[in-house]
Scaffold this active site. Structure first.
Site, short mmCIF file in Angstrom:
data_model
loop_
_atom_site.label_atom_id
_atom_site.label_comp_id
_atom_site.label_asym_id
_atom_site.label_seq_id
_atom_site.Cartn_x
_atom_site.Cartn_y
_atom_site.Cartn_z
CD GLU A 195 -2.91 1.03 2.35
OE1 GLU A 195 -3.68 0.04 2.25
OE2 GLU A 195 -2.97 1.85 3.29
CB THR A 208 -4.14 5.84 0.76
OG1 THR A 208 -3.23 6.92 0.53
CG2 THR A 208 -3.38 4.64 1.31
CE LYS A 218 0.19 15.37 4.68
NZ LYS A 218 0.06 15.93 6.04
#
Length: 663
Positions: free
Chosen positions: A21, A53, A26
């Site tokens: 995953e 995600t 950011k």
């Protein structure tokens, strides 16, 4: 073969597989660097599928879709896109599903996301939202089962749909004593009957809790879970503080033996990672030893890091063999597109080879991890790992590319890192706690004195163990902060300068020091003092900034400042990077554990001011919501670094700030 369930069905019943995953970093440079990491991991590890995600309320939708497209199209990886449904308009869900179809993603992990705001946050239409828009947010989507039904109704069988399962019960707002998987079972049955195809569990560390949960599902009278794939979620242990924080937020039990093994070495991430690799490897072997009529899968919450995951996969022989290449062609998959052949070793014709390397094995020699200072993050290089398994020579966990940033990169990490902005809490809230806990901890303030009292209570170690900007839920103030408590209290009580992060100076302190120490023994650590605080805008413009920029003070300090509206100021060049915590250890390069620079500060500004808004949303009282929002607009976030850290220089930053307060 892009559907996860089809790929699992093609495996032998005694095979094992794994999935990875990832989250969108950011920063743009972190996102770019993640692409290199993904390519390296896809080639060397060859997961059955990858998950991407989706931020709460769709806050990362564009980056999540971009990352999913890179995984699916560019790397040829079977990709599963997370999708939350609450607090999002139906048209956002529709757009995400359309985009997923366009880029070839055939798998969705359907999640609820945040609790519905009109119920949880008690929001009304006073903020300018039209009543119809508020209604539309939650008209159709209250639970994950609603999203599953909606996807089936609108998209038919195009998507393979996964849902979340909780071996120890869903934490949400419940107290651990009220949390149980038995209470959740009706909701899980509903999700499966709505059309879910597979389950992925919340991470856990108690294997017995998982095997009991799996056995209960398989034997349940509803027969809903008899054949459905159940994939246990595993969180590799990267750092002691992150382990404690994530398990506390998820109400996830840590077996006493694991805590006893980690507690004596909690300041040394190198040792914590090594113990963690062994612990997760043992968990996998225990689960593999339980009889199963279907292939065993393991889902890794990677935090965008590769070294520890790679070591665990090597330990457990979970990496599939590379397809046989003859005359430059993959003999088993020559009919597939080149990107899929090259990037994804688990494919239509080579799946039978997987079982050869999917049996439990004796643990190899321990592998060494990396170092951080408590929960803060680093950019250090660490090539001290053991040599990779000879059968998997493509996996090089010792490579410089694999380890240069092998840390969860939070507020004080490297903005270039693929792991920058790690969602280490795996909580649906940007705050370090749930809305009910926020109201209990911080109340619903409507005055300046009420907010200042919260900060002073926190600094005094009284009734406020954490603030909205805390990343550590420790019940007591850190021993480092206690050394500069009086300085911080002066700033808070005299001028309402609310401090949210700080550290004192340290000059060559032994790495085993009980206050400043971190990393391996026989090392030395260094720190520059710094403080991060919210300052009233007028005080910043008229008092603090002019003083910091004065000719007598400017050479001694650096500062960064930002507002909720995006205004940014700094004393530094845009490419300046300030190491404020570093260490020297035997046989290693200098380790930088904490840094401050413009890119990460700007990103943190956005999040820090966002937490004001989240705090406001938690308030039931409209006056408190309005007051917190005014405060958000009326303060500047300021980070001030003092460059003196040698003996006799360490107090200089605090003297400068005291002088600024009293001017």
């Amino acid at each position: 073969m892009d559907k996860i369930t089809d790929k699992i069905a093609a495996l032998p019943n005694d095979a094992s597989f794994f999935s990875l995953e990832f989250f969108p970093p950011k920063t743009q440079i972190g996102f770019s660097n993640l692409q290199d990491r993904l390519q390296r991991m896809s080639q060397s590890l060859r997961p059955l599928f990858v998950n991407v995600t989706w931020g709460a309320g769709g806050c990362t939708s564009s980056r999540s879709l971009e990352l999913a497209e890179i995984c699916q199209r560019q790397l040829g990886l079977t990709t599963c896109l997370h999708l939350t449904c609450t607090n999002m308009k139906r048209k956002v869900v529709d757009e995400a599903l359309r985009e997923a179809q366009i880029i070839g993603v055939r798998n969705i992990l359907a999640l609820r996301g945040d609790p519905p705001r009109d119920e949880e946050y008690r929001l009304d239409t006073e903020d300018g939202e039209e009543e119809e828009e508020v209604k539309e947010n939650n008209e159709e989507f209250i639970w994950a089962a609603d999203l599953v039904r909606y996807i089936r109704r609108t998209c038919g069988d195009f998507f393979c749909i996964g849902v979340a399962a909780y071996p120890e019960g869903h934490s949400d707002e419940s107290h651990p004593r009220e949390q149980s998987y038995e209470k959740d079972l009706p909701y899980l049955i509903e999700k499966v009957r709505a059309g879910a195809d597979f389950l992925v569990t919340q991470f856990f560390f108690d294997v017995h809790a998982y095997t009991r949960f799996e056995r209960t599902l398989r034997q349940h009278d509803s027969k809903a879970f008899r054949k459905i794939p159940i994939i246990p979620g595993l969180l590799p242990i990267q750092n002691y503080q992150i382990l404690k924080r994530t398990t506390k937020l998820a109400h996830c039990r840590i077996p006493p033996g694991l805590l006893e093994a980690l507690d004596p070495i909690k300041a040394d991430d190198e040792e914590v990672k090594r113990k963690g690799i062994d612990a997760i490897s043992d968990m996998i072997r225990e689960i593999q030893a339980v009889k199963s009529d279907a292939p065993r899968g393991f889902h890794f919450y990677t935090l965008n890091l590769e070294k520890v995951v790679g070591s665990i996969l090597e330990n457990c022989n979970l990496v599939p063999p590379e397809p046989l290449v003859i005359n430059g062609e993959d003999s088993t998959t020559s009919d597939l597109p080149a990107t899929t052949n090259e990037m994804n070793g688990i494919n239509q014709k080579a799946v039978n080879g997987i079982s050869q390397l999917c049996k439990p094995s004796d643990p190899p020699s321990s592998r060494r991890g990396s170092i951080t200072s408590n929960y803060l993050t680093t950019t250090s290089n660490d090539s001290a790992s053991s040599a990779p398994n000879a059968t998997n020579t493509a996996i090089n966990t010792t490579s410089r590319e694999a380890t240069w940033d092998d840390y969860p990169n939070g507020r004080f990490g490297d903005a270039r890192s693929p792991a920058y902005g790690t969602p280490i809490s795996y909580s649906p809230y940007s705050l370090p706690c749930t809305p009910a806990q926020a109201r209990s901890l911080w109340g619903e303030p409507t005055s300046l004195s009420a907010i200042t009292n919260l900060f002073t209570s926190h600094l005094s170690g009284k009734s406020v163990p954490q603030l909205p900007w805390s990343d550590d839920s420790s019940p007591s103030l850190s021993s480092e902060t206690a050394l500069i408590r009086d300085h911080l209290l002066t700033l808070t009580t005299t001028r309402n300068w609310w401090t949210i992060a700080s550290q004192p100076a340290a000059d060559g302190v032994p790495s085993t020091d009980p206050i400043h120490g971190w990393g391996p023994a026989k090392g030395f650590v260094f720190q520059k003092p710094f403080v991060e605080l919210f300052c009233p805008t007028d005080d910043w413009d008229d008092r603090l900034k002019p003083f910091l920029k004065s000719a007598s003070i400017a050479p001694e300090i650096s500062f960064y400042a930002g507002t909720s509206s995006g205004r940014f100021e700094s004393s530094e060049r845009s490419d300046a990077v300030h190491a404020v915590t570093w260490g020297s250890f035997l046989g290693k390069e200098i380790m930088t554990a904490t840094m401050v620079e413009e890119v990460s500060f700007r990103q943190w500004c956005e999040e820090a001011f966002g937490r004001w808004e989240e705090w406001a949303r938690c308030c039931r009282d409209g006056a408190a919501r309005a007051y917190l929002r005014r405060q958000r607009e009326g303060v500047v976030l300021v980070n001030v670094i003092g460059h003196g850290y040698r003996d006799g220089e360490g107090d200089r930053l605090w003297k400068v700030l005291r002088e600024a307060v009293r001017r």
